[in-house]
Design a protein around this motif. Sequence first.
Motif, PDB file in Angstrom:
ATOM      1  N   THR A  69       0.988  -1.301  -0.110  1.00 54.67           N
ATOM      2  CA  THR A  69      -0.071  -0.116  -0.034  1.00 54.67           C
ATOM      3  C   THR A  69       0.972   1.049   0.090  1.00 54.67           C
ATOM      4  OG1 THR A  69      -1.579  -1.099   1.176  1.00 54.67           O
ATOM      5  CG2 THR A  69      -1.874   1.110   1.222  1.00 54.67           C
ATOM      6  N   LYS A  70       0.594   2.128  -0.737  1.00 59.48           N
ATOM      7  CA  LYS A  70       1.329   3.567  -1.072  1.00 59.48           C
ATOM      8  C   LYS A  70       0.831   4.353  -0.030  1.00 59.48           C
ATOM      9  CE  LYS A  70       3.714   2.165  -4.881  1.00 59.48           C
ATOM     10  NZ  LYS A  70       4.848   1.999  -5.002  1.00 59.48           N
ATOM     11  N   CYS A  71       1.516   5.154   0.587  1.00 57.98           N
ATOM     12  CA  CYS A  71       0.940   6.310   1.698  1.00 57.98           C
ATOM     13  C   CYS A  71       1.989   7.430   1.601  1.00 57.98           C
ATOM     14  CB  CYS A  71       0.969   5.596   3.125  1.00 57.98           C
ATOM     15  SG  CYS A  71       2.869   5.265   3.832  1.00 57.98           S
ATOM     16  N   SER A  72       1.640   8.215   2.253  1.00 60.29           N
ATOM     17  CA  SER A  72       2.403   9.716   1.982  1.00 60.29           C
ATOM     18  C   SER A  72       3.880   9.563   2.250  1.00 60.29           C
ATOM     19  CB  SER A  72       1.862  10.865   2.855  1.00 60.29           C
ATOM     20  OG  SER A  72       1.821  10.549   4.438  1.00 60.29           O
ATOM     21  N   SER A  75       5.810   3.354   1.407  1.00 59.28           N
ATOM     22  CA  SER A  75       5.009   2.336   1.291  1.00 59.28           C
ATOM     23  C   SER A  75       4.753   1.286   2.444  1.00 59.28           C
ATOM     24  CB  SER A  75       5.406   1.499  -0.030  1.00 59.28           C
ATOM     25  OG  SER A  75       5.559   2.246  -0.991  1.00 59.28           O
ATOM     26  N   SER A 125       7.893  -1.835   6.123  1.00 57.55           N
ATOM     27  CA  SER A 125       7.468  -0.555   5.565  1.00 57.55           C
ATOM     28  C   SER A 125       8.920   0.260   5.077  1.00 57.55           C
ATOM     29  CB  SER A 125       6.734   0.532   6.595  1.00 57.55           C
ATOM     30  OG  SER A 125       7.812   0.906   7.533  1.00 57.55           O
TER      31      SER A 125
END
Length: 156
Positions: A69-72, A75, A125
């Motif tokens: 999942t990509k986040c700000s 990942s 992460s």
Amino acid sequence: MKNLFCRLDFWAFVVSMLALLGNLYTYFAHNRRLRKQEAEINELTLRKMKREEDYLNKAQLQISIVKVTKCSSGSIGTLKVQNIGQATAYNVSINEKRGSYYGGSFPNIFGEDIPPTCYIEKRISWAWDSPNELIIQITWQQNDGNHQQDKILKLD
């Protein structure tokens, strides 16, 4: 005339003896070849059985990153370690190789046992500026001793 038959009997006897000797030689030569082939077949069968036994007593670990999942900040994914072998992998430890990974959290995997066809999952992460590849070292024990291998994981 009687002398002629004696000579013919003598030559018939000589020819039959030569034929008998030839047959005996052929029999023993063929028998020796068959025994040699049988020994080779037995050796090949034993090697095949040994390979099969080794395969059945071997753990084989596969590692991958799934559910990314990509986040700000980067990942987040799941590190999946799966035993696709036929034996249990004992005391599994996974460590990142020094200098191969920057900016993230690497899961702590130490002392886990993974039975055949089973897996463990840990959260992992990494930051946007992390390298594209992660070099990790997997160590485990199985019935025939300790094993270690390096794997390269792609961080997408």
